[in-house]
Design an enzyme around this catalytic site. Structure first.
Site, PDB file in Angstrom:
ATOM      1  N   GLY A 112       0.834  -1.206   0.000  1.00  9.35           N
ATOM      2  CA  GLY A 112       0.000   0.000   0.000  1.00  9.35           C
ATOM      3  C   GLY A 112       0.864   1.249   0.000  1.00  9.35           C
ATOM      4  N   GLU A 121      13.848  -5.005  -4.747  1.00 15.20           N
ATOM      5  CA  GLU A 121      13.313  -5.232  -6.076  1.00 15.20           C
ATOM      6  C   GLU A 121      14.390  -4.810  -7.061  1.00 15.20           C
ATOM      7  OE1 GLU A 121      10.782  -2.711  -8.564  1.00 15.20           O
ATOM      8  OE2 GLU A 121       9.170  -4.024  -7.994  1.00 15.20           O
TER       9      GLU A 121
END
Length: 385
Positions: free
Chosen positions: A121, A239
């Site tokens: 989120g 990532e």
């Protein structure tokens, strides 16, 4: 970088290949129950969370072995090493670094065992990729935070069990990066509403998520109150554009080449068209550039040097390549290319779905414009836009 592998690294590659030969049937033979069995086997090998410390249940593999593992999996088009993608990429590493002992015991085993799905989120309607400008409010009342606000473009929210949520606990701060708090919130908590966003291909991978007086226990806070930005940066750093992703792009290119060979244009093989040949050559050159960028990143990691903004280069390349290759395939095959399914659809409609699903490629991990700004400012040293 020395491109030769050590005897132990080559032995590990052979081990992976032998495992795949014994346990990975062709895609058409992977029936019901295959995935569960596969996940159990790779978990037993210690390949889920392969680079994680053994104290947390990981394989404690080296960086080079991790690259080998991902490369071989991509080459053989194997299923993922665990289905909790967000958990493995972002949430797990964040919990290992900032979580309490209770949080580690509660969340990490389920991530490794593929028992839960996580979403992140971060982005909000008014701020997009400017994550530090968030306005979702978390007010501490006793032993709970009460959360109100909205997130958008939340990947995986329609099926997620948990969300790692950035909230603002302080608004009167000099720096917008201060006063941010990270919370771990169950998606079935009262007051959480998920509204899937359907793309043109009919897929619902993204969603808007609304929070109305959602009560989150203080023990679900990850890191210190007001220090959530550090947690987020740590999570996002995991990532990274990997060798495995580049191998996936080469596999995608192989599929495109096969499509070209099977297609005729104006009565002639499409593969004989110089314009088609040129486009394929451009795709191959860009993917090769990604490969050597990935090796450069790996070299820095092996030297103990931190990775930072340079990973934006491969993210930018991949976003454009995914779209360009899909659009090229659709244009090449005409009516068959625009069909999403059916006997006449090119490659079962996969290229059409990729072409129509471009928002996921463009938005995921930061939009192309954000990546260009990062490259310009942090690598090239240009003035801040």
């Amino acid at each position: 970088m020395d491109f030769d592998y050590t005897p132990s690294e080559q032995a590990f590659r052979n081990e992976v290949r032998e495992f795949l030969a014994e346990n990975l049937p062709p895609p058409k033979e992977r029936g019901r129950g295959f995935l569960a069995g596969w996940l159990s086997k790779v978990r037993a090998k210690g390949w889920v969370g392969f680079s994680w410390p053994k104290e947390y249940g990981g394989g404690e593999g080296s960086l080079t072995e991790q690259a080998i593992l991902k490369e071989e999996m991509a080459l053989h088009r194997a299923p993922p090493l665990g289905t909790s993608f967000m958990g493995l990429a972002w949430v797990g590493p964040g919990i290992m670094q900032y979580g309490t002992d209770e949080q580690k015991q509660r969340f990490i085993p389920d991530i490794l065992d593929s028992k839960v799905n996580w979403c992140t989120g971060y982005s909000e309607p008014n701020h997009g990729s400017d994550l530090a400008a968030i306005e979702t409010k978390a007010e501490r009342i006793g032993d709970h935070y009460v959360v109100n606000g909205q997130k958008i473009w939340t990947t995986g929210a329609p099926w997620a069990d948990w969300i790692i949520l950035l909230t603002r606990t302080q608004f009167d701060v000099e720096r917008k990066h201060d006063g941010i708090t990270c919370l771990l919130v169950p998606m079935d908590a009262p007051g959480v509403e998920v509204r899937p966003i359907e793309n043109m291909a009919g897929e619902r991978n993204f969603a808007e998520v609304f929070f109305t007086d959602v009560q989150v226990p203080v023990e679900n806070r990850l890191g210190e109150e007001g220090k959530g930005w550090q947690v987020t940066i740590s999570a996002l750093a995991n990532e990274r554009s990997s060798i495995g992703e580049v191998t996936q792009m080469f596999a995608r290119l192989d599929s495109l080449k096969a499509l070209v060979k099977a297609t005729r244009r104006q009565g002639r093989p499409a593969a004989d068209d110089p314009a088609v040949q040129r486009r394929i050559g451009e795709f191959e050159a860009k993917i090769a550039a990604m490969k050597y960028n990935g090796l450069r990143y790996l070299t820095k990691q092996l030297r103990g040097e931190p990775l930072s903004s340079e990973t934006s280069v491969n993210k930018l390349h991949r976003a454009s390549l995914e779209i360009e290759m899909a659009d090229f395939a659709v244009e090449l095959t005409g009516m068959a290319g625009v069909q999403l399914g059916g006997d006449d659809a090119a490659d079962g409609g996969s290229w059409a779905r990729s072409s129509l699903g471009w928002p996921g490629v463009v938005i995921g991990g930061g939009t192309p414009n954000i990546q260009r700004n990062i490259i310009a400012e942090r690598i090239l040293g240009l003035p801040k836009d």
